[in-house]
Scaffold this motif. Structure first.
Motif, PDB file in Angstrom:
ATOM      1  N   SER A  22      -8.410  -2.168  -4.807  1.00  0.00           N
ATOM      2  CA  SER A  22      -7.787  -1.100  -4.016  1.00  0.00           C
ATOM      3  C   SER A  22      -8.567  -0.817  -2.740  1.00  0.00           C
ATOM      4  O   SER A  22      -8.016  -0.299  -1.765  1.00  0.00           O
ATOM      5  N   ARG A  23      -9.852  -1.176  -2.716  1.00  0.00           N
ATOM      6  CA  ARG A  23     -10.691  -0.884  -1.546  1.00  0.00           C
ATOM      7  C   ARG A  23     -10.625  -1.963  -0.463  1.00  0.00           C
ATOM      8  O   ARG A  23     -11.153  -1.780   0.634  1.00  0.00           O
ATOM      9  N   ARG A  50     -12.424  -2.395   3.521  1.00  0.00           N
ATOM     10  CA  ARG A  50     -13.726  -3.070   3.485  1.00  0.00           C
ATOM     11  C   ARG A  50     -14.054  -3.823   4.770  1.00  0.00           C
ATOM     12  O   ARG A  50     -15.142  -4.361   4.903  1.00  0.00           O
ATOM     13  N   GLN A  86     -16.534   3.821   4.051  1.00  0.00           N
ATOM     14  CA  GLN A  86     -15.124   3.431   4.119  1.00  0.00           C
ATOM     15  C   GLN A  86     -14.207   4.645   4.310  1.00  0.00           C
ATOM     16  O   GLN A  86     -14.486   5.737   3.809  1.00  0.00           O
ATOM     17  N   ARG A 142     -11.382   6.279   3.000  1.00  0.00           N
ATOM     18  CA  ARG A 142     -10.719   6.216   1.697  1.00  0.00           C
ATOM     19  C   ARG A 142      -9.213   6.436   1.782  1.00  0.00           C
ATOM     20  O   ARG A 142      -8.500   6.153   0.816  1.00  0.00           O
ATOM     21  N   TRP A 178      -7.536   3.173   1.117  1.00  0.00           N
ATOM     22  CA  TRP A 178      -7.535   2.580  -0.217  1.00  0.00           C
ATOM     23  C   TRP A 178      -6.102   2.515  -0.741  1.00  0.00           C
ATOM     24  O   TRP A 178      -5.294   3.429  -0.520  1.00  0.00           O
ATOM     25  N   ALA A 211     -12.792   5.880  -7.381  1.00  0.00           N
ATOM     26  CA  ALA A 211     -11.378   6.003  -7.031  1.00  0.00           C
ATOM     27  C   ALA A 211     -10.898   7.448  -7.043  1.00  0.00           C
ATOM     28  O   ALA A 211     -10.004   7.821  -6.271  1.00  0.00           O
TER      29      ALA A 211
END
Length: 428
Positions: free
Chosen positions: A248-249, A253, A266, A268, A271, A307
């Protein structure tokens, strides 16, 4: 398309993506995984000869598959002709129908690539050989890359792969799914191989690419197939949860400039929420099954802590450190201990984390000096931190990763960003 030097990187990229399906389909035809790899490599050599002159074909994966298939058909026909000549007169050969090779090379219900995994994870092979051979055939990885994934010498891995193919042929291991009663016993090595493939896609051990998402997607696809075959096995769902939560990341990335972005930096919001939801649902399945917790489920629980945190500051590092503590008892591994040290450093201060990392010895594993560099920088030990980042940059084989470490080395005296050890990655 005009031929250019770009045909070589294009061929390498196609091989990474398509080699597993090509080898699996050829194994169905010829029944020998070593021979299937040779035929696939023959197609690769032909591409190396033709593509620079003629250009990359519109469907390069299909071109490789078709070329390999025709070489396999020629081989099978020669075998059949020879065998018929050896038959006694009167043996029925009239009415013999040649198989539909195009249909044979399509994915069947059981999935050819999955059959290939179970074949290469056969009990006649050692666990190390199973993993090395499957990474070679499934992921299209070089012997050097596999060696780095295993933290093992390259000649050792090369011998494992050679002997594994020879053993499979000698023992006449068939290209088929194991009987239902045999599946659980074969599961541990299969899950291990899938996660190694996923990890190679998530954090490439060598080359210019930070990630190889196609390998992540393949590992997740095969994991879902496994879940359909073994719905009552919690570790299958645990591995799916782990892979999907980590995957999911992927959109966050890398930055707009293509440079790597570490976990704590990051965005988020990028994501993939669908993958997070699916990962959390798979993790919930492991709980509903009510069976003992395994290492993949524990790692998925760690990934869920990230998460469920909308910002890096909200991350429950104490919980993550506690889960890593359980994981080190269940599945001792120096890389697990490295990740525990990073988590402890985040939860209880850099000195506590550094104490754990200073007790580790993992030769030529760049994440260890990188993690030490981060903790040393936070302790104000700038010169030691810079040396640690430079050491990490020296030993990594991934160009993007090297840039990250060198950037950290140059910025040691600047603001502390944290996360050089990138605690999002699990044990290889």
């Amino acid at each position: 398309m005009a031929a250019t030097d770009s045909s070589f990187p294009a061929l390498e990229a196609v091989w990474r993506i398509e080699s597993a399906r090509i080898i699996a389909g050829l194994t169905r035809m010829v029944g020998d995984v070593g021979l299937a790899e040779e035929l696939a490599q023959d197609a690769l050599v032909i591409a190396l000869e033709q593509w620079p002159a003629e250009g990359v074909p519109p469907n390069p994966g299909g071109w490789l598959m078709s070329t390999a298939k025709h070489r396999a058909i020629d081989l099978v026909r020669r075998r059949a002709t020879y065998e018929r000549k050896l038959q006694e007169v009167g043996r029925e050969t009239a009415g013999h129908e040649e198989p539909d090779w195009d249909a044979d090379l399509d994915d069947h219900i059981g999935d050819d690539v999955l059959r290939l995994i179970f074949m290469t994870c056969h009990p006649v092979l050692s666990p190390e050989a199973r993993a090395a051979l499957t990474l070679r055939l499934l992921g299209g990885l070089t012997t050097d890359e596999i060696a780095r994934a295993f933290l093992t010498a390259e000649p050792t891995v090369g011998q494992r792969i050679f002997r594994a193919k020879r053993t499979l042929a000698k023992q006449d291991v068939r290209f088929e799914m194991p009987a239902p009663a045999e599946l659980p016993a074969r599961l541990t090595s299969v899950l291990g191989v899938l996660y190694l493939v996923f990890n190679e896609g998530y954090s490439a051990t060598a080359g210019e690419e930070w990630m190889r998402p196609s390998l992540c997607e393949e590992a997740m696809r095969l994991g879902r197939i496994l879940a359909g075959l073994l719905p009552e096995e919690p570790e299958v769902h645990g591995l799916i949860a782990l892979m999907e939560l980590q995957a999911s990341r992927i959109p966050a990335r890398t930055g707009a400039d293509g440079k790597p972005v570490l976990l704590l930096e990051q965005n988020r919001a990028l994501w993939d929420r669908l993958l997070i939801r699916r990962g959390l649902e798979a993790l919930a399945v492991t709980r509903r099954l009510g069976k003992p917790v395994g290492p993949y489920t524990l790692q998925a629980a760690i990934a869920s802590c990230h998460a469920l945190s909308w910002t890096a500051e909200e991350t429950d590092w104490a919980q993550i450190a506690s889960l890593y503590g359980v994981l080190t008892q269940l599945a001792p591994n120096p890389v697990v201990e490295l990740n525990r040290g990073i988590a402890v450093g985040m939860a209880h201060g850099p000195a506590a984390g550094l104490e754990i990392l200073d007790g580790l010895e993992i030769d030529d594993y760049p994440q260890l000096p990188a993690a030490r560099g981060d903790l040393l920088e936070r302790l104000g030990r700038g010169e030691e931190a810079r040396a640690a980042f430079e050491r990490a940059a020296k030993i990594t084989r991934n160009e993007r990763e090297r840039d990250v470490f060198l950037r950290r080395a140059r910025s040691v005296s600047g603001p502390v960003s944290g996360g050089a050890g990138d605690p999002e990655s699990g044990p290889r």
